[in-house]
Design an enzyme around this catalytic site. Structure first.
Site, short mmCIF file in Angstrom:
data_model
loop_
_atom_site.label_atom_id
_atom_site.label_comp_id
_atom_site.label_asym_id
_atom_site.label_seq_id
_atom_site.Cartn_x
_atom_site.Cartn_y
_atom_site.Cartn_z
N ARG A 63 59.65 43.48 -5.28
CA ARG A 63 59.97 44.92 -5.39
C ARG A 63 61.44 45.11 -5.75
O ARG A 63 61.79 45.98 -6.55
CB ARG A 63 59.63 45.63 -4.07
CG ARG A 63 59.72 47.14 -4.18
CD ARG A 63 59.12 47.82 -2.96
NE ARG A 63 59.85 47.49 -1.74
CZ ARG A 63 59.41 47.78 -0.51
NH1 ARG A 63 58.25 48.37 -0.34
NH2 ARG A 63 60.13 47.45 0.54
N LYS A 165 62.62 51.41 -5.03
CA LYS A 165 63.56 51.60 -3.92
C LYS A 165 64.98 51.68 -4.48
O LYS A 165 65.77 50.75 -4.41
CB LYS A 165 63.42 50.45 -2.90
CG LYS A 165 63.08 50.96 -1.50
CD LYS A 165 62.78 49.84 -0.55
CE LYS A 165 62.98 50.24 0.89
NZ LYS A 165 62.09 51.30 1.38
N GLU A 198 54.74 61.49 1.06
CA GLU A 198 55.27 60.57 2.05
C GLU A 198 55.82 61.34 3.25
O GLU A 198 56.10 62.53 3.18
CB GLU A 198 56.40 59.71 1.45
CG GLU A 198 55.92 58.90 0.25
CD GLU A 198 56.68 57.60 0.05
OE1 GLU A 198 56.99 56.92 1.04
OE2 GLU A 198 56.94 57.28 -1.13
#
Ligand SMILES: *Cc1c(COP(=O)(O)O)cnc(C)c1O
Length: 344
Positions: A63, A165, A198
């Site tokens: 990621r 991220k 989220e």
């Protein structure tokens, strides 16, 4: 801290593990101007043998590489970084509190350090990893966190960067978060239109009862607006493993089927499920908390809040089963598909 620099002439330099210290950076560095900053969050847990273990760390390396690529930071070797991280954890293992729920939080970070104001990809970078002991996350977990559903500010949108991220995804949430806190809510339930996306910086699951007693576990699909959480992916696998009888969730009867669905969830559905008494649990999942129960949700479009069924200790049976199972796997007490990786 672990630190290694990249420059356009030599590529990656020699990594170093050294005492925690400030960085010295050129004020024009692109990280301060255009935000090519990416990070990861992972934990080292103490096993029954007293040795630290990482949880699916390869997923964090992959990621981080995808995040770096998204903001055009230089590529790095994820396997090599993992070797270095394991070494760092081995050296710092005395900082892992030997208490259930405690661990060493690791924050791999990569920032663009090109020292020039031109609006361009950063051809220089600094990759570092800092660590800190950490304990149970939300103080109010016992009664479930309160959420304010917000649609005026949007965390992520189709074609945006919410699926990575990146540091730049978070600062725009701070002012709305402060507003929500003033209204008495702990976290924001981020919406995109009527869809829930989220909870704060966690992925979200809703557990809904069927007429035949089976359960549906809904979570939004990875359509680019959802951060592909390692915990989210693990929770989906653990629910499927339970339903297939492969690995049971502690405290959940083997006969209890739980069917997973990665499909959009709307606020109208939440309201209807709640009114019909079918909405059993909502919880957030992420490395920091593992599983965090939601107690109530407020929303401008509703006359009154949706209040979730209350349970002793906060988590409902499914959330609790997942939490306990994750803790057992992360600490190496129970093996599940080799997810828990010793550092030595
Ligand atoms: C990090 C993060 C998560 C959780 O991901 P994990 O890999 O499970 O820790 C969820 N949502 C957002 C926005 C995040 O930044």
């Amino acid at each position: 801290m672990l630190i290694v620099n990249y420059d356009p002439e030599h590529g990656w330099g020699t990594p170093e593990i050294k005492p925690y210290a400030p960085l010295v950076l050129d004020p024009m560095s692109s990280c301060f101007q255009y935000c090519p900053n990416v990070f990861e969050g992972m934990k080292a847990y103490l096993g029954p043998d007293g040795e630290p273990r990482l949880f699916r760390p390869q997923k964090n390396m992959e990621r981080l590489a995808r995040s770096a690529e998204r903001v055009a930071l230089p590529p790095f070797d994820g396997d090599a970084l993992l070797v270095l991280i394991k070494r760092l954890v081995e050296i710092e293992k005395r900082w892992i509190p030997n208490k259930p729920g405690y661990s060493l939080y690791l924050r791999p970070t990569m920032i663009g350090t090109r020292p020039a104001l031109g609006v361009a990809a950063s051809d220089a970078a600094c990759l570092y990893v800092v660590v800190t002991p950490t304990g149970p996350y939300f103080k109010s977990k016992a009664r479930g966190i309160s959420l304010l559903a917000v649609s005026e500010s949007v965390r992520a949108w189709p074609g945006g960067t919410g699926g990575h991220k990146l540091g730049l995804n978070y600062a725009p949430g701070f002012a709305p978060q402060r507003e929500a806190a003033k209204k008495g809510y702990e976290q924001i339930l981020w919406l995109f239109g009527d869809r829930i996306t989220e909870v704060g910086a966690m992925n979200v699951f809703a557990i809904v009862k069927r007429a035949d007693g089976a359960l549906d576990a809904f979570t939004p699909p990875l359509d680019g607006t959802i951060l592909p959480g390692v915990t989210r992916s693990s929770v989906l696998s653990l629910l499927d493993a339970h339903t297939k009888g492969k690995s049971l969730l502690p405290g959940v009867p083997a006969s209890q089927k739980i069917y997973t669905h990665e499909i959009p969830i709307t606020m109208s559905e939440i309201k209807v499920w709640s009114d019909e008494g079918k909405l059993l649990e909502i919880f957030g999942v992420g490395t920091a908390v593992a599983v965090a129960p939601v107690g109530r949700i407020g929303y401008q479009g509703w006359d009154e809040e949706v209040v979730l069924p209350q349970h002793d200790g906060g988590l409902g049976p499914v959330g609790k089963g997942l939490f306990d199972h994750l803790m057992d796997i992360q600490s190496g007490k129970v093996d599940f598909e080799g997810w828990s990786v010793p550092v030595v």
